[in-house]
Design a protein around this motif. Sequence first.
Motif, PDB file in Angstrom:
ATOM      1  N   LEU A   1     -10.831 -27.515 -19.592  1.00 22.47           N
ATOM      2  CA  LEU A   1      -9.964 -27.384 -18.487  1.00 22.47           C
ATOM      3  C   LEU A   1      -9.001 -26.043 -19.131  1.00 22.47           C
ATOM      4  O   LEU A   1      -8.070 -25.617 -18.381  1.00 22.47           O
ATOM      5  CB  LEU A   1      -8.773 -28.623 -18.240  1.00 22.47           C
ATOM      6  CG  LEU A   1      -9.498 -29.933 -18.030  1.00 22.47           C
ATOM      7  CD1 LEU A   1      -8.570 -30.944 -17.869  1.00 22.47           C
ATOM      8  CD2 LEU A   1     -10.346 -29.677 -16.542  1.00 22.47           C
ATOM      9  N   CYS A   2      -9.739 -25.245 -19.849  1.00 22.45           N
ATOM     10  CA  CYS A   2      -9.017 -23.918 -20.394  1.00 22.45           C
ATOM     11  C   CYS A   2      -8.685 -23.089 -19.207  1.00 22.45           C
ATOM     12  O   CYS A   2      -9.225 -23.134 -18.483  1.00 22.45           O
ATOM     13  CB  CYS A   2      -9.988 -23.311 -21.382  1.00 22.45           C
ATOM     14  SG  CYS A   2      -9.260 -21.755 -21.799  1.00 22.45           S
ATOM     15  N   ASP A   3      -7.299 -22.631 -19.407  1.00 21.07           N
ATOM     16  CA  ASP A   3      -6.788 -21.801 -18.232  1.00 21.07           C
ATOM     17  C   ASP A   3      -7.600 -20.324 -18.354  1.00 21.07           C
ATOM     18  O   ASP A   3      -7.436 -19.481 -17.293  1.00 21.07           O
ATOM     19  CB  ASP A   3      -5.423 -21.580 -18.649  1.00 21.07           C
ATOM     20  CG  ASP A   3      -4.505 -22.407 -17.755  1.00 21.07           C
ATOM     21  OD1 ASP A   3      -5.135 -23.181 -16.943  1.00 21.07           O
ATOM     22  OD2 ASP A   3      -3.216 -22.430 -17.987  1.00 21.07           O
ATOM     23  N   ASN A   4      -7.816 -19.822 -19.416  1.00 17.69           N
ATOM     24  CA  ASN A   4      -8.152 -18.295 -19.810  1.00 17.69           C
ATOM     25  C   ASN A   4      -9.486 -17.876 -19.764  1.00 17.69           C
ATOM     26  O   ASN A   4      -9.834 -16.653 -20.224  1.00 17.69           O
ATOM     27  CB  ASN A   4      -7.536 -18.026 -20.830  1.00 17.69           C
ATOM     28  CG  ASN A   4      -5.767 -18.187 -20.782  1.00 17.69           C
ATOM     29  OD1 ASN A   4      -5.328 -17.954 -19.625  1.00 17.69           O
ATOM     30  ND2 ASN A   4      -5.172 -18.676 -21.846  1.00 17.69           N
TER      31      ASN A   4
ATOM     32  N   ALA B   1     -13.867 -21.909 -23.968  1.00 15.91           N
ATOM     33  CA  ALA B   1     -12.496 -22.114 -24.183  1.00 15.91           C
ATOM     34  C   ALA B   1     -11.887 -21.003 -24.897  1.00 15.91           C
ATOM     35  O   ALA B   1     -12.429 -20.697 -26.045  1.00 15.91           O
ATOM     36  CB  ALA B   1     -12.505 -23.692 -24.536  1.00 15.91           C
ATOM     37  N   CYS B   2     -10.588 -20.624 -24.581  1.00 14.79           N
ATOM     38  CA  CYS B   2      -9.842 -19.711 -25.545  1.00 14.79           C
ATOM     39  C   CYS B   2      -9.196 -20.309 -26.629  1.00 14.79           C
ATOM     40  O   CYS B   2      -9.127 -19.310 -27.534  1.00 14.79           O
ATOM     41  CB  CYS B   2      -8.724 -19.000 -24.554  1.00 14.79           C
ATOM     42  SG  CYS B   2      -7.284 -20.147 -24.268  1.00 14.79           S
ATOM     43  N   GLY B   3      -8.994 -21.608 -26.651  1.00 17.30           N
ATOM     44  CA  GLY B   3      -8.537 -22.063 -28.060  1.00 17.30           C
ATOM     45  C   GLY B   3      -7.017 -21.977 -28.207  1.00 17.30           C
ATOM     46  O   GLY B   3      -6.233 -22.398 -29.132  1.00 17.30           O
ATOM     47  N   ASN B   4      -6.404 -21.223 -27.146  1.00  8.47           N
ATOM     48  CA  ASN B   4      -4.741 -20.721 -27.429  1.00  8.47           C
ATOM     49  C   ASN B   4      -4.006 -21.402 -26.303  1.00  8.47           C
ATOM     50  O   ASN B   4      -2.805 -21.293 -26.259  1.00  8.47           O
ATOM     51  CB  ASN B   4      -4.498 -19.405 -27.524  1.00  8.47           C
ATOM     52  CG  ASN B   4      -4.700 -18.938 -29.026  1.00  8.47           C
ATOM     53  OD1 ASN B   4      -4.223 -19.619 -29.898  1.00  8.47           O
ATOM     54  ND2 ASN B   4      -5.665 -18.103 -29.146  1.00  8.47           N
ATOM     55  N   CYS B   5      -4.299 -21.959 -24.996  1.00  4.74           N
ATOM     56  CA  CYS B   5      -3.757 -22.186 -23.905  1.00  4.74           C
ATOM     57  C   CYS B   5      -3.086 -23.792 -24.017  1.00  4.74           C
ATOM     58  O   CYS B   5      -3.635 -24.339 -24.956  1.00  4.74           O
ATOM     59  CB  CYS B   5      -4.309 -22.048 -22.506  1.00  4.74           C
ATOM     60  SG  CYS B   5      -5.903 -23.146 -22.520  1.00  4.74           S
ATOM     61  N   PHE B   6      -2.389 -23.904 -23.151  1.00  2.00           N
ATOM     62  CA  PHE B   6      -1.905 -25.509 -23.340  1.00  2.00           C
ATOM     63  C   PHE B   6      -3.141 -26.471 -23.258  1.00  2.00           C
ATOM     64  O   PHE B   6      -2.850 -27.645 -24.143  1.00  2.00           O
ATOM     65  CB  PHE B   6      -0.905 -25.691 -21.895  1.00  2.00           C
ATOM     66  CG  PHE B   6      -0.566 -26.973 -21.703  1.00  2.00           C
ATOM     67  CD1 PHE B   6       0.460 -27.678 -22.669  1.00  2.00           C
ATOM     68  CD2 PHE B   6      -1.144 -27.629 -20.722  1.00  2.00           C
ATOM     69  CE1 PHE B   6       0.788 -28.856 -22.201  1.00  2.00           C
ATOM     70  CE2 PHE B   6      -0.719 -28.914 -20.455  1.00  2.00           C
ATOM     71  CZ  PHE B   6       0.146 -29.605 -21.536  1.00  2.00           C
ATOM     72  N   PHE B   7      -4.218 -26.080 -22.269  1.00  2.00           N
ATOM     73  CA  PHE B   7      -4.916 -27.276 -22.124  1.00  2.00           C
ATOM     74  C   PHE B   7      -5.808 -27.086 -23.560  1.00  2.00           C
ATOM     75  O   PHE B   7      -6.197 -28.261 -23.899  1.00  2.00           O
ATOM     76  CB  PHE B   7      -5.983 -26.839 -21.187  1.00  2.00           C
ATOM     77  CG  PHE B   7      -4.826 -27.075 -19.951  1.00  2.00           C
ATOM     78  CD1 PHE B   7      -4.821 -28.330 -19.141  1.00  2.00           C
ATOM     79  CD2 PHE B   7      -4.413 -25.939 -19.150  1.00  2.00           C
ATOM     80  CE1 PHE B   7      -4.131 -28.456 -18.064  1.00  2.00           C
ATOM     81  CE2 PHE B   7      -3.648 -26.169 -18.032  1.00  2.00           C
ATOM     82  CZ  PHE B   7      -3.511 -27.463 -17.361  1.00  2.00           C
ATOM     83  N   CYS B   8      -6.282 -26.213 -23.896  1.00  2.00           N
ATOM     84  CA  CYS B   8      -7.068 -26.188 -25.148  1.00  2.00           C
ATOM     85  C   CYS B   8      -6.285 -26.864 -26.493  1.00  2.00           C
ATOM     86  O   CYS B   8      -6.791 -27.550 -27.039  1.00  2.00           O
ATOM     87  CB  CYS B   8      -7.492 -24.633 -25.779  1.00  2.00           C
ATOM     88  SG  CYS B   8      -8.633 -23.815 -24.572  1.00  2.00           S
ATOM     89  N   LYS B   9      -4.902 -26.550 -26.382  1.00  2.00           N
ATOM     90  CA  LYS B   9      -3.946 -27.049 -27.661  1.00  2.00           C
ATOM     91  C   LYS B   9      -3.856 -28.499 -27.217  1.00  2.00           C
ATOM     92  O   LYS B   9      -3.818 -29.408 -28.489  1.00  2.00           O
ATOM     93  CB  LYS B   9      -2.558 -26.208 -27.456  1.00  2.00           C
ATOM     94  CG  LYS B   9      -2.744 -24.924 -27.875  1.00  2.00           C
ATOM     95  CD  LYS B   9      -1.993 -24.685 -29.154  1.00  2.00           C
ATOM     96  CE  LYS B   9      -1.693 -23.148 -29.720  1.00  2.00           C
ATOM     97  NZ  LYS B   9      -2.778 -22.673 -30.235  1.00  2.00           N
TER      98      LYS B   9
HETATM   99 ZN   LIG Z   1      -7.773 -22.087 -23.257  1.00  2.00          ZN
END
Ligand SMILES: [Zn+2]
Lengths: 219, 408
Positions: free
Chosen positions: B103-106, B89-97
């Motif tokens: 479900l991370c987008d990136n 997970a990227c930690g910054n997208c809508f889903f991570c937040k």
């Molecule tokens: Zn993410």
Amino acid sequence: MATEVIPTDASKLKSVAQIAEGTAYKPLPQKAEDGYVTAHAIQTIAADPQTLYTLWRNVEAFPRWQEYVVSVKELGAGKSHWVMGNPEDKDGTRVEFDSQIERDTPGERIGWKSVTKGVEQEGVVTFVPAENGRGTIVTLIQKQRVPGGAVGNAVAAVAKRGPKQIVIEDLRHFKEMVEAGEIPSVAGQPHGPRGVTGSVKEWMLGETNPTPPGSSEQR
Amino acid sequence: MKAVCWMGTHSIEVHDVKDPEIINPQDAIIRITKTAICGSDIHLYDGYIPTMEAGDILGHEFMGIVEEVGSEVKKLKRGDRVVIPFTIACGNCFFCKDNLWSLCDNSNPNAHVAETMYGYSGSALFGYSHIYGGYAGGQAQYARVPFADVGPIKIENDLSDESVLFLSDIYPTGFMGAQNCNISPGDNVAVWGCGPVGLFAIASAYMLGAGKVFAIDRFPERLKLARECGATTIDYSDDDVIIVEALRDLTGGVGPDCCIDAVGMEAHSSTLVGVYDKVKQALMLETDRPFVLRQAFMAIRKGGTLSIPGVYGGVLDKLNFGAAFGKGIHMAMGQTHMHNYLAPLLKSIEDKKIDPTFMISHRIGIQQAPEFYKKWQEKEAGMTKIVIDPWQDTIANPVVRVMERHSA
Ligand SMILES: [Zn+2]
Ligand SMILES: NC(=O)c1ccc[n+]([C@@H]2O[C@H](COP(=O)([O-])OP(=O)(O)OC[C@H]3O[C@@H](n4cnc5c(N)ncnc54)[C@H](O)[C@@H]3O)[C@@H](O)[C@H]2O)c1
Ligand SMILES: [Zn+2]
């Protein structure tokens, strides 16, 4: 190009992207006819419109996030020179052309068109604040000539992706760069022997795609 | 380095491959000290997850020591001891937040493949097919870990590797499986499957206030572990047992308030419908065998909650959706949002609320992986969880804890 299928008015896009109250849904342009493909991609990106506009307007930085762009040189007055190809394949095919930004509304929209004879592509990207506070709805629409060959469609000439997928991946990479600071990649990672079918399917494995680095200074 | 590679359905080989390198600035390279084989790996072994390719490095449950970090990694440094969550997970997208990390987008380079099959792409996973990103897995001596400041949890205590290894997947997965069924104090909970995920779900259900937990499986050694966790066990292979009836009788005629499917797409059944599923699945007409879902739809009480940590990959057949609708049940499912659980569950281990090593039956060297994939898939007697030491070729006596197979 005779007919203009790309909406040049950001307010038109807005009604589709945000489903303004009391309007009927109208599909974004997406068609293949007369040797042209018009495709679109849409993403909500967690940043404000001005930041995204500024990043997109910086054409010389395109190789950081768009696939198959070797280099871009800003020539002034909205004109730029593009070299397309696989950056990792030094001896690979290169297609060069000039592009002209035609409609440029800071913070809202950028429209462009190729101006080199034989290369036919135009596009528009719009930045509309998401009403739910999730950032900006970014819509990218591109119209290009297919089949490209070495001329016509400069990207299709050098990329392995189809013309619709290119548009989708371009915007996806932009989002990844902005939100995650990098573009996810498995290019060059270790693996065991691939066997016969493995090499045929390399497009799907993603391990041979030239993924741009994606670092954004603004982050 | 040495790596366990998927070479085709029911074909696992250990190969010498090149070491992983930093690709992106937020990457870290981990020298793996311990890794495990998961129930999810059986779905790959049996060829039920699409987009596996010969040569793919397996493994998504691993931990180790940071060997090298990329230029943008701030929190980890060489020498840190870490457990790696299996979702990337990227930690910054809508889903991570929104704490929906799986479900991370990136993180998925092959998001377009997942979009074709599912509409949208979830996060990437380690060693779990190209639709999930194609990242090389952790049944190897080294692995590359993207977004190294976001995922890995540092272990700064002297707990053994095996005590914390299962933070990489099955403990959080069992915990989320229990949490997803909204347990109110005193609720009756039924758990299908007493594999590692089911066992952690049982233990977690009690931590979350369950009254009674009923655990369903057919292997005596697994049922015994479930009883050690406090569950009342039901052996579904017993000819006299009808699961829906058993659960009705055990819950005063009401049905369990909460049901957990910790089995997934390869549920076993000897009934006719089960045979039908197996044939259809073999013919690729149906990708998943939803036997447990069918039972849970019937057994669950009205208005109850069904949580599905067991993995499904595609198309299901003969599912009585009317039962689910008619009883107004709730459902929750998905890959585990790993990052939510690492810190609190590490603390539960440090506080000695649970000792996750209780289920480990075998400890093997990397060259034994092909042989033990086979044994694991066949559920050979006494196999409840296998840990791999990738730096040993073979461990002469792999049995850690004798789990005998005779009914209690
Ligand atoms: Zn993410
Ligand atoms: N959601 C997630 O993120 C996630 C993570 C890890 C594992 N999983 C999934 O959880 C499931 C279980 O994993 P595991 O490691 O415990 O696997 P496992 O294969 O060791 O255990 C599954 C158990 O289910 C039992 N079983 C089979 N058919 C049954 C039936 N009809 N009724 C009752 N029990 C039955 C088997 O005997 C076995 O003991 C798998 O589908 C796995 O892919 C999901
Ligand atoms: Zn697992």
